[in-house]
Scaffold this active site. Structure first.
Site, mmCIF file in Angstrom:
data_model
loop_
_atom_site.group_PDB
_atom_site.id
_atom_site.type_symbol
_atom_site.label_atom_id
_atom_site.label_comp_id
_atom_site.label_asym_id
_atom_site.label_seq_id
_atom_site.Cartn_x
_atom_site.Cartn_y
_atom_site.Cartn_z
ATOM 1 N N CYS A 23 -89.646 15.026 1.033
ATOM 2 C CA CYS A 23 -90.207 15.756 2.160
ATOM 3 C C CYS A 23 -91.664 16.110 1.906
ATOM 4 O O CYS A 23 -92.179 15.940 0.814
ATOM 5 C CB CYS A 23 -89.454 17.081 2.374
ATOM 6 N N GLY A 50 -92.058 11.960 4.732
ATOM 7 C CA GLY A 50 -90.771 12.067 5.414
ATOM 8 C C GLY A 50 -90.919 11.830 6.886
ATOM 9 O O GLY A 50 -91.767 12.459 7.527
ATOM 10 N N ASN A 124 -89.248 20.616 -0.747
ATOM 11 C CA ASN A 124 -89.482 19.250 -1.189
ATOM 12 C C ASN A 124 -88.886 19.105 -2.579
ATOM 13 O O ASN A 124 -89.250 19.837 -3.488
ATOM 14 C CB ASN A 124 -90.995 18.957 -1.213
ATOM 15 N N GLY A 125 -87.975 18.152 -2.733
ATOM 16 C CA GLY A 125 -87.347 17.925 -4.030
ATOM 17 C C GLY A 125 -85.854 17.753 -3.897
ATOM 18 O O GLY A 125 -85.327 17.476 -2.815
ATOM 19 N N CYS A 254 -94.056 14.233 -11.562
ATOM 20 C CA CYS A 254 -93.473 12.921 -11.238
ATOM 21 C C CYS A 254 -94.519 11.817 -11.360
ATOM 22 O O CYS A 254 -95.525 11.813 -10.642
ATOM 23 C CB CYS A 254 -92.910 12.959 -9.815
ATOM 24 N N TYR A 260 -96.686 5.509 -5.831
ATOM 25 C CA TYR A 260 -96.330 5.198 -4.448
ATOM 26 C C TYR A 260 -96.390 6.385 -3.505
ATOM 27 O O TYR A 260 -96.901 6.277 -2.396
ATOM 28 C CB TYR A 260 -94.916 4.597 -4.413
ATOM 29 N N CYS A 454 -87.411 7.261 -13.955
ATOM 30 C CA CYS A 454 -87.058 6.040 -13.217
ATOM 31 C C CYS A 454 -87.501 4.788 -13.967
ATOM 32 O O CYS A 454 -87.002 3.691 -13.705
ATOM 33 C CB CYS A 454 -87.644 6.060 -11.807
#
Length: 478
Positions: A23, A50, A124-125, A254, A260, A454
């Site tokens: 978000c 989002g 957000n998260g 992150c 991205y 990731c």
């Protein structure tokens, strides 16, 4: 509150979409300003985070009014609606669902009555102890199926006011959360102890702004003050900004934000995302050189890295595709005939530019591989002599539980195939990913301050099996 039909889609193929962030959040405290319009433009700048629903809550000091609906910011809000949202405090949200279905009931900001007023919240998260937190609530207390609804219920159910409840509840919450919330008189912002998802504080001439990215500060004319610190709660009212620590910081921002998620005109930790991505392209050219005639990006995600690759390699940069900027925001599901054409709805090759050429195609990441496979096929059909794929992130091999929607390893092509097997699957002549070390170096951040899960499977916060899954609250209610 407006009730939408929930039909919005921005994927041509629901089995193959780009990585999606949870978000975008925006909050403003500004007496004398049209805070609903400031929030609208702030959300407009955060739309990339989002596209399923959008909402704004506004307070005039006496009551909170919330308007939210399914759709893009510009679809949900028209000027007559914004003109009815009057006050001096606002919280805004644009959503992509990483917990709970994409339905109106799960749109944000969430709203909850409290002992002495009410509360509106945007998140957000992704929380990773949602079942444990939900067990603290009474049956029937949840009106939606998101971790955000659980958090709102806990914050609104405490005694002693919202700030006291936040200081009691937030130390119990685990996972990624950048929050903006408010009662009738005060704006609040909070960030998890790891600071996984971004959150920044900005200054207006007569007020304050908090937002997911610095680009949202720019669009409303706010000056960047600083990032909200991990483990910090901000309280913003007529007395100014007051900071309280509810947890010791353990920074793990992150890394995929650089790859991205974030806009290129955003800054993270003082460094432009655009500069980072161009630098990644240069490093990619040094790690994976190849003789070719033209460097082209996959629009728009591969553009900065493709520029860097061309600069470092000396190979000309060019445009290989025309992108349709609108087809991906449609209520109309494509017919089977159109679906078979796949990505041509979004991208079409420039035959004259690529026929007979040896091409380097730069993209930011490969998740499932369907999009890149279609791109390679299109380029060959358009007459490309060779197609060399270069990726400005390491292989995405592990799921994210902190707010980006690739949730199982089975979904990830790099979780199941080697680089050579992926190359063969795509039909490319060669395939090269930037190394994790070089990506981290381009951010100019210490390795130990970044979440790289990731890419390397090392999770900064352990996630129990029963806390994994997008629809876990819905499944628990069956």
């Amino acid at each position: 509150m407006s009730n939408g039909d929930g039909r919005l889609t921005h994927d041509l193929d629901p089995l193959d979409h780009s990585p999606q962030d949870a978000c975008g959040v925006f909050g403003v405290w500004a007496p004398g300003e049209e805070v609903s319009k400031l929030t609208y433009f702030g959300l407009y700048a955060l739309q990339h985070r989002g596209q399923e629903s959008a909402g704004i809550a506004v307070s005039d000091g006496a009551r909170i009014v919330v308007f939210k609906d399914m759709g893009l910011v510009a679809q949900v809000f028209e000027e007559p609606v914004l003109n009815t949202l009057r006050g001096h405090i606002a919280v805004g949200h644009c959503r992509y669902s990483t917990t709970g279905s994409s339905v109106w009931e799960n749109a944000q900001p969430t709203f909850r009555s409290t002992d002495d007023g009410s509360l509106a919240l945007g998140h957000n998260g992704n929380l990773i102890n949602t079942p444990e937190l939900a067990s603290r609530l009474r049956d029937g207390e949840l009106g939606a199926t998101t971790d955000t609804e659980v958090l709102t219920a806990l914050l609104g159910g405490g005694s002693g006011g919202v700030e006291r409840a936040a200081l009691d509840v937030l130390p119990l919450v685990r996972g990624a959360y950048s929050l903006v919330f408010m009662d009738e008189r005060t704006l609040y912002a909070a960030r998890d102890p790891q600071g996984i998802r971004p959150l920044v504080l900005g200054r207006l001439d007569h007020g304050w702004v908090v937002a997911s990215e610095t680009a949202a500060l720019d669009i409303v004319g706010a000056t960047m003050v600083r990032e909200v610190e991990p483990g910090e709660l901000l309280v913003i009212n007529e007395a100014g900004v007051r900071s309280t620590r509810f947890a010791e910081p353990e920074p793990k921002g992150c890394l995929f934000e650089y790859v991205y998620v974030a806009r290129p005109d955003t800054s993270i930790a003082g460094r432009s995302v655009q500069a980072t991505r161009v630098d990644v392209g240069r490093r990619l050219a040094r790690e994976h050189p190849v003789e070719a005639d033209l460097v082209i990006p996959t629009p728009e995600s591969g553009t900065p890295a493709a520029i860097g690759y061309a600069e470092e390699s000396g190979i000309p940069y060019g445009q290989g595709f025309v992108k349709n900027s609108y087809v991906g925001r449609t209520f109309i599901q494509p017919s089977q005939t159109i679906r078979q054409l796949g990505i041509r709805l979004k991208l079409n090759p420039l035959r004259e530019a690529i026929a007979g050429k040896r091409l380097i195609v730069v993209d930011d990441s490969i998740v499932r591989g369907n999009t890149q496979r279609a791109i390679v096929r299109m380029l060959r059909e358009a007459g490309a002599k060779e197609v060399h794929v270069r990726i400005s992130s390491p292989p995405v091999s592990w799921p994210c539980f902190y707010g980006i929607d690739f949730a199982t390893r089975a979904e990830l092509i790099a979780g199941n195939l080697s680089v050579e097997e992926i190359r063969a699957s795509l039909g490319a002549d060669t395939l090269g990913y930037i190394s994790l070390d070089e990506l981290i170096a381009a951010t100019e951040q210490p390795r130990d301050r970044l979440c790289r899960a990731c890419f390397d499977g090392i999770y900064p916060i352990d996630v129990a099996e029963d806390a994994r899954g997008k629809h876990l609250l819905e499944e628990a209610g069956k």
